[in-house]
Motif scaffolding. Sequence first.
Motif, PDB file in Angstrom:
ATOM      1  N   PHE A 116       0.826  -1.205   0.000  1.00 14.14           N
ATOM      2  CA  PHE A 116       0.000   0.000   0.000  1.00 14.14           C
ATOM      3  C   PHE A 116       0.862   1.258   0.000  1.00 14.14           C
ATOM      4  O   PHE A 116       0.604   2.206  -0.746  1.00 14.14           O
ATOM      5  CB  PHE A 116      -0.908  -0.020   1.226  1.00 14.14           C
ATOM      6  N   VAL A 117       1.918   1.261   0.828  1.00 16.93           N
ATOM      7  CA  VAL A 117       2.795   2.429   0.908  1.00 16.93           C
ATOM      8  C   VAL A 117       3.530   2.638  -0.413  1.00 16.93           C
ATOM      9  O   VAL A 117       3.592   3.766  -0.938  1.00 16.93           O
ATOM     10  CB  VAL A 117       3.792   2.274   2.067  1.00 16.93           C
ATOM     11  N   LEU A 118       4.065   1.569  -0.973  1.00 19.01           N
ATOM     12  CA  LEU A 118       4.838   1.704  -2.211  1.00 19.01           C
ATOM     13  C   LEU A 118       3.947   2.024  -3.411  1.00 19.01           C
ATOM     14  O   LEU A 118       4.432   2.569  -4.409  1.00 19.01           O
ATOM     15  CB  LEU A 118       5.624   0.414  -2.470  1.00 19.01           C
ATOM     16  N   SER A 119       2.661   1.694  -3.321  1.00 21.00           N
ATOM     17  CA  SER A 119       1.761   2.000  -4.440  1.00 21.00           C
ATOM     18  C   SER A 119       1.645   3.504  -4.666  1.00 21.00           C
ATOM     19  O   SER A 119       1.317   3.941  -5.764  1.00 21.00           O
ATOM     20  CB  SER A 119       0.376   1.397  -4.185  1.00 21.00           C
ATOM     21  N   PHE A 120       1.929   4.289  -3.618  1.00 22.95           N
ATOM     22  CA  PHE A 120       1.852   5.739  -3.772  1.00 22.95           C
ATOM     23  C   PHE A 120       2.949   6.266  -4.700  1.00 22.95           C
ATOM     24  O   PHE A 120       2.814   7.345  -5.267  1.00 22.95           O
ATOM     25  CB  PHE A 120       1.949   6.432  -2.405  1.00 22.95           C
ATOM     26  N   ILE A 121       4.039   5.514  -4.854  1.00 23.79           N
ATOM     27  CA  ILE A 121       5.072   5.911  -5.817  1.00 23.79           C
ATOM     28  C   ILE A 121       4.492   5.858  -7.231  1.00 23.79           C
ATOM     29  O   ILE A 121       4.661   6.784  -8.036  1.00 23.79           O
ATOM     30  CB  ILE A 121       6.313   4.994  -5.708  1.00 23.79           C
ATOM     31  N   GLU A 156      -0.219  10.607 -11.493  1.00 22.56           N
ATOM     32  CA  GLU A 156      -0.827  11.919 -11.312  1.00 22.56           C
ATOM     33  C   GLU A 156       0.043  13.036 -11.871  1.00 22.56           C
ATOM     34  O   GLU A 156      -0.454  14.018 -12.428  1.00 22.56           O
ATOM     35  CB  GLU A 156      -1.093  12.174  -9.819  1.00 22.56           C
ATOM     36  N   LYS A 157       1.350  12.899 -11.740  1.00 24.89           N
ATOM     37  CA  LYS A 157       2.274  13.982 -12.076  1.00 24.89           C
ATOM     38  C   LYS A 157       2.738  13.940 -13.527  1.00 24.89           C
ATOM     39  O   LYS A 157       2.853  14.986 -14.188  1.00 24.89           O
ATOM     40  CB  LYS A 157       3.493  13.905 -11.150  1.00 24.89           C
ATOM     41  N   TYR A 211       6.369   2.943 -21.292  1.00 19.36           N
ATOM     42  CA  TYR A 211       7.608   2.280 -20.863  1.00 19.36           C
ATOM     43  C   TYR A 211       8.076   2.820 -19.514  1.00 19.36           C
ATOM     44  O   TYR A 211       8.535   2.076 -18.643  1.00 19.36           O
ATOM     45  CB  TYR A 211       8.696   2.487 -21.916  1.00 19.36           C
ATOM     46  N   LYS A 212       7.935   4.120 -19.328  1.00 19.19           N
ATOM     47  CA  LYS A 212       8.326   4.719 -18.052  1.00 19.19           C
ATOM     48  C   LYS A 212       7.440   4.209 -16.914  1.00 19.19           C
ATOM     49  O   LYS A 212       7.922   3.956 -15.804  1.00 19.19           O
ATOM     50  CB  LYS A 212       8.250   6.243 -18.139  1.00 19.19           C
ATOM     51  N   LEU A 213       6.146   4.070 -17.205  1.00 18.69           N
ATOM     52  CA  LEU A 213       5.236   3.564 -16.183  1.00 18.69           C
ATOM     53  C   LEU A 213       5.580   2.128 -15.809  1.00 18.69           C
ATOM     54  O   LEU A 213       5.571   1.770 -14.613  1.00 18.69           O
ATOM     55  CB  LEU A 213       3.798   3.636 -16.706  1.00 18.69           C
ATOM     56  N   ILE A 214       5.899   1.314 -16.807  1.00 23.81           N
ATOM     57  CA  ILE A 214       6.327  -0.060 -16.525  1.00 23.81           C
ATOM     58  C   ILE A 214       7.598  -0.053 -15.690  1.00 23.81           C
ATOM     59  O   ILE A 214       7.758  -0.844 -14.739  1.00 23.81           O
ATOM     60  CB  ILE A 214       6.546  -0.833 -17.832  1.00 23.81           C
ATOM     61  N   THR A 271      -8.126   2.442 -14.878  1.00 21.82           N
ATOM     62  CA  THR A 271      -9.527   2.399 -15.299  1.00 21.82           C
ATOM     63  C   THR A 271     -10.311   3.554 -14.695  1.00 21.82           C
ATOM     64  O   THR A 271     -11.088   4.228 -15.382  1.00 21.82           O
ATOM     65  CB  THR A 271     -10.172   1.063 -14.885  1.00 21.82           C
ATOM     66  N   LEU A 272     -10.103   3.794 -13.395  1.00 22.13           N
ATOM     67  CA  LEU A 272     -10.772   4.919 -12.741  1.00 22.13           C
ATOM     68  C   LEU A 272     -10.343   6.245 -13.348  1.00 22.13           C
ATOM     69  O   LEU A 272     -11.164   7.148 -13.552  1.00 22.13           O
ATOM     70  CB  LEU A 272     -10.464   4.901 -11.237  1.00 22.13           C
ATOM     71  N   LYS A 273      -9.049   6.377 -13.649  1.00 24.95           N
ATOM     72  CA  LYS A 273      -8.556   7.601 -14.281  1.00 24.95           C
ATOM     73  C   LYS A 273      -9.173   7.787 -15.654  1.00 24.95           C
ATOM     74  O   LYS A 273      -9.529   8.912 -16.040  1.00 24.95           O
ATOM     75  CB  LYS A 273      -7.025   7.545 -14.401  1.00 24.95           C
ATOM     76  N   LEU A 274      -9.310   6.696 -16.403  1.00 27.50           N
ATOM     77  CA  LEU A 274      -9.877   6.767 -17.750  1.00 27.50           C
ATOM     78  C   LEU A 274     -11.358   7.161 -17.691  1.00 27.50           C
ATOM     79  O   LEU A 274     -11.818   7.996 -18.482  1.00 27.50           O
ATOM     80  CB  LEU A 274      -9.713   5.421 -18.455  1.00 27.50           C
TER      81      LEU A 274
END
Length: 329
Positions: free
Chosen positions: A33-38, A44-45, A58-61, A118-121
């Motif tokens: 949960f903590v690392l998911s914020f990374i 978001e940014k 690729y950056k997201l992966i 999905t939520l963002k989309l």
Amino acid sequence: MLTIDKISYSKDIPANFVNYLLIEGVLCGFLGFVLSFIILFYIEKYFDIGNYTKTDVYKLIGVVLFTQVIYHVLLWPMLNIPINYFMGRPIELTLVQKLTNVPHFLAYFVVWLFVVLTLKLVYYINTIKLRQLQLETNLKESQLNTLKGQINPHFMFNSLNNIRGLMLEDVDKARGMLTNLSETLRYSLTKSEVNSIALEDELEMVENYVEISKIQFENRLKFESNIESDTLNIQIPPMIIQMLVENALKHGISNLKSGGIVKLSTIIENNQLQIKVANSGTLQKSNNSTHLGLQNIKKRLELLYGKDASFTLNEIEKEVIATIKMPLV
């Protein structure tokens, strides 16, 4: 995550092994949960859901894999504490055994990432729809205001020309015409900022207009109205009946030496308001006419009601009939 099948069943297994598994699950979930914020911070940014490229993917992966590395670097030192406490001794695992947990936890991260994207989309699509509706609404308002601006000068110029011609002939009639014109202009100014009014109020405008026109046409103009009482309170676009009557006079009665008759009727039929203006004469195509009034009517009905409203102009037995059908509102 350690699983029971990795530890052989023996008398050496402590009785509180189940408690350890519960603590292990909580620690693994908390760390994930903590690392998911990374990942969430990067999305978001830097990740534009509406305009991403292959490089962004690729950056997201890469960010997801980076969090996996951190996760497993921190995981085993964290688990040593409950292992020693509940098991009474450390459990030695090889690197290969530790790596077997990577696909397990990676699957959790991928599912979490899928849900977030999905939520963002969905949010992005709803935002785009809202902006599109706002743009369409603003465009419609702008177009309607432009069309309303075409109505008032068109009618006013015709009336002023009639008054100018009458001033030298009959001052009293000219004064009466000015009174009717002032009432008409007052109506058009007070109703120009709304898209609908009661039909009953529109009829007052039409009566003033007809009175002005009778001074010009004298005995050449006859006007009849047959208005159903149920239609009086129905909301309609302002000045739309006036434009029908004006068109009947300008392109119909004015072309007949002996004059003619204009008939206005309103009924409710098939859950629609039906407005008819019929005038003596025939349909004539004129290259000098822009048919601004008719185009105005069609455009306003389209903007306000879409396909639920219609406007037709037909000739039946030497009579031109303009018909408007619109939904009841």
